[in-house]
Design an enzyme around this catalytic site. Structure first.
Site, PDB file in Angstrom:
ATOM      1  N   ASP A   8      36.850   3.380 -26.585  1.00 42.64           N
ATOM      2  CA  ASP A   8      37.632   3.054 -25.350  1.00 42.64           C
ATOM      3  C   ASP A   8      37.316   4.240 -24.489  1.00 42.64           C
ATOM      4  O   ASP A   8      37.779   5.290 -24.647  1.00 42.64           O
ATOM      5  CB  ASP A   8      38.983   2.590 -25.590  1.00 42.64           C
ATOM      6  CG  ASP A   8      39.633   2.147 -24.252  1.00 42.64           C
ATOM      7  OD1 ASP A   8      38.895   2.005 -23.472  1.00 42.64           O
ATOM      8  OD2 ASP A   8      40.826   2.049 -24.419  1.00 42.64           O
ATOM      9  N   ASP A 103      34.148  -0.831 -20.525  1.00 43.85           N
ATOM     10  CA  ASP A 103      34.658   0.403 -20.931  1.00 43.85           C
ATOM     11  C   ASP A 103      35.081   0.205 -22.477  1.00 43.85           C
ATOM     12  O   ASP A 103      35.735   1.213 -22.982  1.00 43.85           O
ATOM     13  CB  ASP A 103      35.504   1.125 -20.168  1.00 43.85           C
ATOM     14  CG  ASP A 103      36.941   0.447 -19.853  1.00 43.85           C
ATOM     15  OD1 ASP A 103      36.782  -0.751 -20.316  1.00 43.85           O
ATOM     16  OD2 ASP A 103      37.829   0.847 -19.445  1.00 43.85           O
ATOM     17  N   GLU A 104      35.052  -0.791 -22.895  1.00 41.95           N
ATOM     18  CA  GLU A 104      35.421  -0.989 -24.480  1.00 41.95           C
ATOM     19  C   GLU A 104      34.975  -1.986 -25.108  1.00 41.95           C
ATOM     20  O   GLU A 104      34.218  -3.031 -24.894  1.00 41.95           O
ATOM     21  CB  GLU A 104      36.932  -1.256 -24.055  1.00 41.95           C
ATOM     22  CG  GLU A 104      38.028  -1.628 -25.357  1.00 41.95           C
ATOM     23  CD  GLU A 104      39.214  -2.329 -25.093  1.00 41.95           C
ATOM     24  OE1 GLU A 104      39.988  -2.666 -25.958  1.00 41.95           O
ATOM     25  OE2 GLU A 104      39.591  -2.515 -23.616  1.00 41.95           O
TER      26      GLU A 104
END
Length: 358
Positions: A8, A103-104
């Protein structure tokens, strides 16, 4: 036993803006619309979070919390480009990568391309390569399943690396406050508190049948995670079926105009999430939960896929008009879009034309 890594990026959108503009570094900053345009916070830097500013908060509220807050319009084309860089790093280790957002992602490194024996080693190397190639930090969690890996990645942010070993899982889950469980929101946590459930230990005392009776079919998931179990696999080709947002109000609302304003704010958050995926939706679903926890949903499918906040909120308001609010207070509302389309070219979105510290 599976070896799962959850990666993350730390305050991704805000960190990109601070990376690209030295004037923004180490300062309270949000990515989102301006207060005078009734904007919403899309992302907040860690410096802004110290003042209680968070994503999905109306921009005017964020400004009240810190008057010198810097507002920067989102640049989704930049975020998507960096996301591709990061996913290329993931693919050096495994093809079993399940994106959750730009983003993860979850990675199954049980059998990895480099033949490394320890998932923690892989997570450490991925973090180092992300920093070297993008200038951004990421936090990573390592464990035997997706739930535990997700929980681990959030334990030492920013720039953290945490592993939950199999023998540590029962004690970790038992001590975890129920509000910290991934998949349990504020409203569900409040309902659990009313049942005497405050920690994972308390949750584990309930049978699967009881949890299904109280919470519906998601109760089966709660039953498993209370035991540190999660049978979900990492799905590389998983596509989102819906994109949405919801808000649990700090105070139950019974004023129609206040509810309508909240829907406009939620619609803006949904628009930003659609933009990050370059998606449009044809089916709009409104969710309303009352103070007595009764939940009502209304849906409408439109001919042409939409993604603009104005169009989304208009449909949501029309759906709200079909629900009787007389004498009732609303504790939560949400909007989601499903029946998604992914156009080849991103739609032109009118963004702020300047950056401002208001």
């Amino acid at each position: 036993m599976s070896k799962i890594v959850h990666v993350d990026l730390d305050a991704f959108y805000a960190s990109v803006e601070q990376r690209d503009n030295s004037c923004y570094r180490d300062k309270p900053l949000v990515v989102g619309g301006l207060p005078q345009e009734r904007g919403v916070v899309v992302a907040a830097s860690y410096q802004a979070r110290k003042f209680g500013i968070h994503s999905a908060m109306p921009s005017y509220q964020a400004l009240q919390k810190y008057p010198n807050l810097i507002f920067v319009p989102p640049r989704f084309e930049v975020y998507r480009s960096i996301s591709k860089q990061i996913h290329a790093i993931f693919k050096r280790y495994t093809d079993l990568v399940e994106p959750v957002a730009l983003d993860e992602a979850y990675l199954d490194v049980t059998q990895n391309k480099l033949g490394l024996p320890y998932a923690t080693t892989i997570a450490k190397q991925i973090k180092a390569e992300i920093l070297a190639e993008t200038g951004l930090t990421a936090s990573a969690g390592v464990s035997q399943n997706k739930f535990l890996a997700k929980m681990a990645s959030g334990m030492n942010k920013p720039n953290g690396l945490t592993a939950i070993l199999p023998e540590q899982a029962p004690a970790f889950v038992a001590a975890l406050p129920i509000e910290k469980f991934h998949g349990i929101g504020q409203v569900t946590a409040s309902k659990m508190h009313n049942l005497g459930i405050h920690t994972g230990f308390d949750l584990k005392r309930y049978s699967e049948d009881d949890l299904v009776r109280y919470f519906g079919k998601v109760g089966r998931f709660y039953y498993l995670i209370a035991r540190g179990e999660d049978n979900r696999i990492v799905e590389p080709n998983r596509k989102r079926k819906s994109i949405g947002a919801e808000t649990s109000f700090t105070k139950d609302l019974n004023d129609l105009q206040a509810i309508l304003l909240e829907l406009e704010t939620i619609a803006q958050t949904v628009q930003h999430r659609l933009e990050s995926y370059q998606a449009l939706g044809r089916t709009i679903t409104l969710k309303v939960k009352f103070a007595d926890y009764q939940q009502i949903t209304r849906s409408r499918t439109v001919t042409d896929a939409i993604g603009e906040a104005k169009a989304i909120s208009q449909v949501a308001k029309e759906l709200l008009a079909t629900i009787s609010l007389q004498g009732r207070s609303v504790r939560l509302s949400g909007i989601s879009l499903s029946n998604l389309d992914y156009p080849q070219k991103p739609r032109p979105i009118q963004l702020c034309l300047f950056e401002s510290g208001v």
